[in-house]
Design an enzyme around this catalytic site. Structure first.
Site, PDB file in Angstrom:
ATOM      1  N   GLY A   1       0.868  -1.203  -0.111  1.00 44.99           N
ATOM      2  CA  GLY A   1      -0.329  -0.426  -0.174  1.00 44.99           C
ATOM      3  C   GLY A   1       0.508   1.297   0.195  1.00 44.99           C
ATOM      4  O   GLY A   1       2.069   0.942  -0.659  1.00 44.99           O
ATOM      5  N   GLY A   2       0.433   2.163   1.119  1.00 49.19           N
ATOM      6  CA  GLY A   2       1.175   3.463   0.534  1.00 49.19           C
ATOM      7  C   GLY A   2       1.821   3.156   1.504  1.00 49.19           C
ATOM      8  O   GLY A   2       2.994   3.972   1.333  1.00 49.19           O
TER       9      GLY A   2
ATOM     10  N   GLY B   1      20.006  15.028 -31.394  1.00 50.40           N
ATOM     11  CA  GLY B   1      19.538  15.011 -29.841  1.00 50.40           C
ATOM     12  C   GLY B   1      20.380  14.790 -28.812  1.00 50.40           C
ATOM     13  O   GLY B   1      20.603  15.071 -28.004  1.00 50.40           O
ATOM     14  N   ALA B   2      20.443  12.973 -29.640  1.00 51.88           N
ATOM     15  CA  ALA B   2      20.984  12.243 -28.207  1.00 51.88           C
ATOM     16  C   ALA B   2      22.631  12.572 -27.942  1.00 51.88           C
ATOM     17  O   ALA B   2      23.338  12.466 -26.821  1.00 51.88           O
ATOM     18  CB  ALA B   2      21.390  10.897 -28.303  1.00 51.88           C
TER      19      ALA B   2
END
Ligand code: HXC
Length: 525
Positions: free
Chosen positions: A180-181, A415-416
Site C-alpha cells: 500500500g502507501g 539530440g542524444a
C-alpha cells in the site's frame, strides 16, 4: 541495547532489576515463536539486522521504551515492545548513520502513531545533524487498529523524506512486505535495496488485483526484488539474503558523503593514476554498427574493482554506477551498445536523469561515456512521452554543477549527442576517441536526405547512395570537426583514457558553480 547481563550483585537493586526486566522484554520483541517464524523465513530480526549493518558495539538506541497509546479494537490489551521498530544511531566504517528497523515479530511491523513518531524522530535528528539515514523495512503497513493516526504517521514520514532529499543520503532496504502507501516512503528515498524472496513492494496486493482486474499473480512475481529491479526500475539492487543486502548498504555508503555540503570519502588507492588502458585500443569494432561491452571501458578506466553498478537489469541500454578514480568517488553514466544499440528510450532517460541528479546532490563528479545513435524511434516511445522523458536527461545534465567529464567513444548523433553531457549542456571537459562520430545523424540517413536528388537521378541509385554515404562518412564521421569547433577538447588515445579523465577530474575538484537563485526548477516529470 546496552548489555546489562552480568551486572552481578547490582542486579539485587530492585530498581535495576525492574530495568533489566523491562529491557529483556524489549529485547525479546514479539517473543520466541514469532522470532522463530522470522528465522524460518530466512529473515533476521530488527536487532539482528542492525547488528550486521553497524560497526560492532556502536548502536545507541533511542526510544526503546516507547509504547503505543491506542485503546480501540482491543489495543488496550496489546503489548508491543518498542512499538515494533528499533531506532537509533550507530556507525558504519566509523561514520555516523541514523537507522530504523521495523520488526515483523511485533504486530507485523505495522506502523501506528508511536511507531511513526520514532521514525520521524530519527529522520529529524539525521537531517539536523547532516547524517545519512537507513531504513530497514519489514512491515504490514499502516496499523489497521490505529486508523487515521497511522495514516498521519506515514504523511509525516513522507514530508521528512522530501525535506531530507538532496541534503542527506536516504537508503531503504526492503526486507519483508511493504504494501500500500507504505511503499512511498522508500520511493522517496535515494536508493532501494531489496532482498529476493522476502522483500516485496506493491501498491495493491495479489488479492486486490485478482478482484479488480482478474489477473492472477504471486506476491514475488508482482513486487519481489527482481520485478522491482528489472521490470519497474523502482529498486536499485537485489540481494539474495538479509546479510548480503546489509553489506550492500555498507558498500553504498563508502562512496557517499554524509550530506550535501560534505565531499565524498577519499580512499587510499594503489592503482596508478597513469595506468595505461591499452585493452581499450581495439575494443571498438571498425564497423560502427557492431556492438561491444561498454562495462569493459568503465572497469578499465576506474580504480580496480571499484565499479558498483546500480539498476542492473533495468533499461540496460544505459549503464549507471558508482566508482572511484584516484580514490575519489564518481558517478559513471554510459550508453550500452550491446542493448538496443545504446539508444536512449523512456526508461533509460528516467534512469539516467535521476542518477545524474543524485550525483549532483551529493557532490559526485560525473563521468559520461557516449556511444548512442540517438533517441529510440517508434510510436510506442512517442505515445509514451519520450519527448517529456528525454528532456529530463538534458535538464539533469544542464542543471548539474558537479565536475562533468565526457568521453565520446563512438556514435554521438543528434539530440542524444547533446543530451549525453555535451559541451553545450555543460560538460567541463569533453574527450573523444579517434573512433568518435559526431554528427546530426548517421551517414546513411544523412546521405539519403542531403543527396536525395543526386541519388534519385543517378543511373545506378544504389551505387550512388553508397558513394555519397562514404563521402559523408569521410567528411563528418570523426571527431576532428567537433574538435576544430571547440566542442571536443582533445582527441585521445583510448589506451590513455584513465590518465586523461583522472587529470581532468583532478583539475576540476575545486570547481565552484551554481545556477541562478530560484525556489526550484520545473524538471519535466
Ligand atoms: C495491524 C497487522 C498488519 C497491519 C499484519 N499485522 N499487518 N496488524 N495492521 N497492517 C499483524 C497480523 O494481524 C498478525 O498478527 C501479524 O501482524 C503477522 O501477520 P500475518 O498476516 O500472520 O503475516 P503473513 O502471513 O506473513 O502476511 C504478511 C502480510 C499480511 C502480507 C503483510 O499481514 C497483510 O496482508 N497485512 C495487511 C497489509 C495491508 O493491507 N496493510 C495496509 C496497507 S495500506 P497476529 O497477532 O495474528 O500474529 C497502508 C496505507 C498507508 O499501509 C497509506 C500511506 C499513504
Amino acid at each position: 541495547m546496552p548489555n546489562l547481563v552480568g551486572a552481578g550483585t547490582e542486579a539485587q537493586d530492585p530498581r535495576l532489576a525492574e530495568l533489566l526486566e523491562r529491557m529483556s522484554a524489549i529485547e525479546a520483541m514479539g517473543g520466541s515463536d514469532r522470532v522463530e517464524r522470522q528465522h524460518g523465513l530466512g529473515k533476521l530480526t530488527a536487532r539482528e539486522r542492525l547488528g550486521v549493518l553497524l560497526d560492532p558495539g556502536t548502536f545507541e538506541e533511542i526510544g526503546a521504551h516507547i509504547e503505543h497509546r491506542a485503546t480501540d479494537l482491543g489495543m488496550d490489551r496489546v503489548q508491543a515492545p518498542a512499538d515494533g521498530v528499533v531506532t537509533g544511531v550507530g556507525r558504519i566504517d566509523g561514520r555516523p548513520v541514523y537507522v530504523f528497523a521495523q520488526d515483523f515479530s511485533v504486530l507485523g511491523g505495522s506502523l501506528g502513531e508511536m511507531h511513526a513518531a520514532k521514525i520521524q524522530r530519527v529522520q529529524d535528528l539525521a537531517l539536523k545533524s547532516g547524517v545519512p539515514i537507513i531504513g530497514l523495512n519489514d512491515s504490514g503497513g499502516a496499523r489497521i487498529q490505529e486508523g487515521v493516526d497511522a495514516l498521519n504517521g506515514y504523511g509525516e514520514i513522507f514530508k521528512r523524506n522530501t525535506w531530507s532529499s538532496g541534503v542527506i543520503p536516504q537508503i531503504t532496504v526492503i526486507m519483508g512486505p511493504s504494501a500500500g502507501g507504505a511503499v512511498y516512503s522508500p520511493a522517496l528515498t535515494d536508493l532501494i535495496v531489496m532482498v529476493r524472496g522476502t522483500g516485496q513492494m506493491f501498491i495493491t496486493g495479489p488479492e486486490v488485483i485478482k478482484s479488480v482486474t482478474g489477473e492472477v499473480v504471486s506476491q514475488e512475481a508482482l513486487g519481489g526484488a527482481d520485478a522491482q529491479l528489472s521490470r519497474s526500475g523502482v529498486a536499485h539492487l537485489a540481494c539474495d539474503s538479509d546479510v548480503e543486502a546489509l553489506a550492500a548498504v555498507r558498500k553504498l555508503l563508502s562512496y557517499l558523503p554524509a550530506n550535501n555540503v560534505e565531499e565524498p570519502p577519499v580512499l587510499p588507492v594503489e592503482d596508478p593514476v597513469d595506468r595505461p588502458t591499452s585493452e581499450l585500443r581495439h575494443l571498438v569494432p571498425l564497423q560502427s554498427a557492431k556492438p561491444y561491452e561498454v562495462k569493459t571501458v568503465i572497469r578499465a578506466m576506474t580504480d580496480r574493482g571499484s565499479f558498483f553498478e546500480l539498476q542492473q537489469g533495468y533499461a540496460d541500454n544505459l549503464v549507471i554506477g558508482l566508482a572511484r578514480l584516484g580514490g575519489r568517488s564518481v558517478g559513471v553514466v554510459a550508453n550500452q551498445p550491446k542493448v538496443l544499440a545504446g539508444t536512449l528510450d523512456i526508461d533509460a532517460s528516467d534512469k539516467l536523469a535521476r542518477f545524474v541528479r543524485f550525483c549532483d546532490a551529493f557532490n559526485l563528479p560525473l563521468v559520461t561515456l557516449v556511444d548512442t545513435p540517438g533517441y529510440l524511434p517508434g510510436t510506442q516511445q512517442e505515445y509514451g512521452g519520450i519527448i517529456r522523458h528525454g528532456a529530463k536527461v538534458l535538464y539533469a545534465y544542464a542543471e548539474a554543477v558537479v565536475p562533468k567529464v565526457t568521453v565520446i567513444l563512438r556514435k554521438a548523433y543528434g539530440g542524444a549527442y547533446l543530451a549525453m553531457c555535451s559541451r553545450s549542456v555543460g560538460a567541463d571537459w569533453v574527450f573523444a576517441w579517434p573512433s568518435a562520430e559526431i554528427a546530426v545523424m548517421g551517414p546513411e540517413g544523412a546521405a539519403n536526405i542531403i543527396f536525395r536528388q543526386a541519388i534519385r537521378s543517378a543511373p545506378d541509385p544504389e551505387a550512388m547512395r553508397r558513394e555519397k554515404t562514404e563521402e559523408y562518412r569521410r567528411k563528418f564521421a570523426h571527431p576532428y570537426v567537433a574538435a576544430r569547433h571547440g566542442q571536443v577538447d582533445a582527441v585521445i588515445d583510448p589506451g590513455q583514457t584513465r590518465h586523461h579523465v583522472l587529470r581532468a577530474l583532478m583539475a576540476l575538484y575545486n570547481k565552484r558553480d551554481e545556477g541562478p537563485p530560484r525556489r526550484h526548477g520545473n524538471i519535466p516529470l
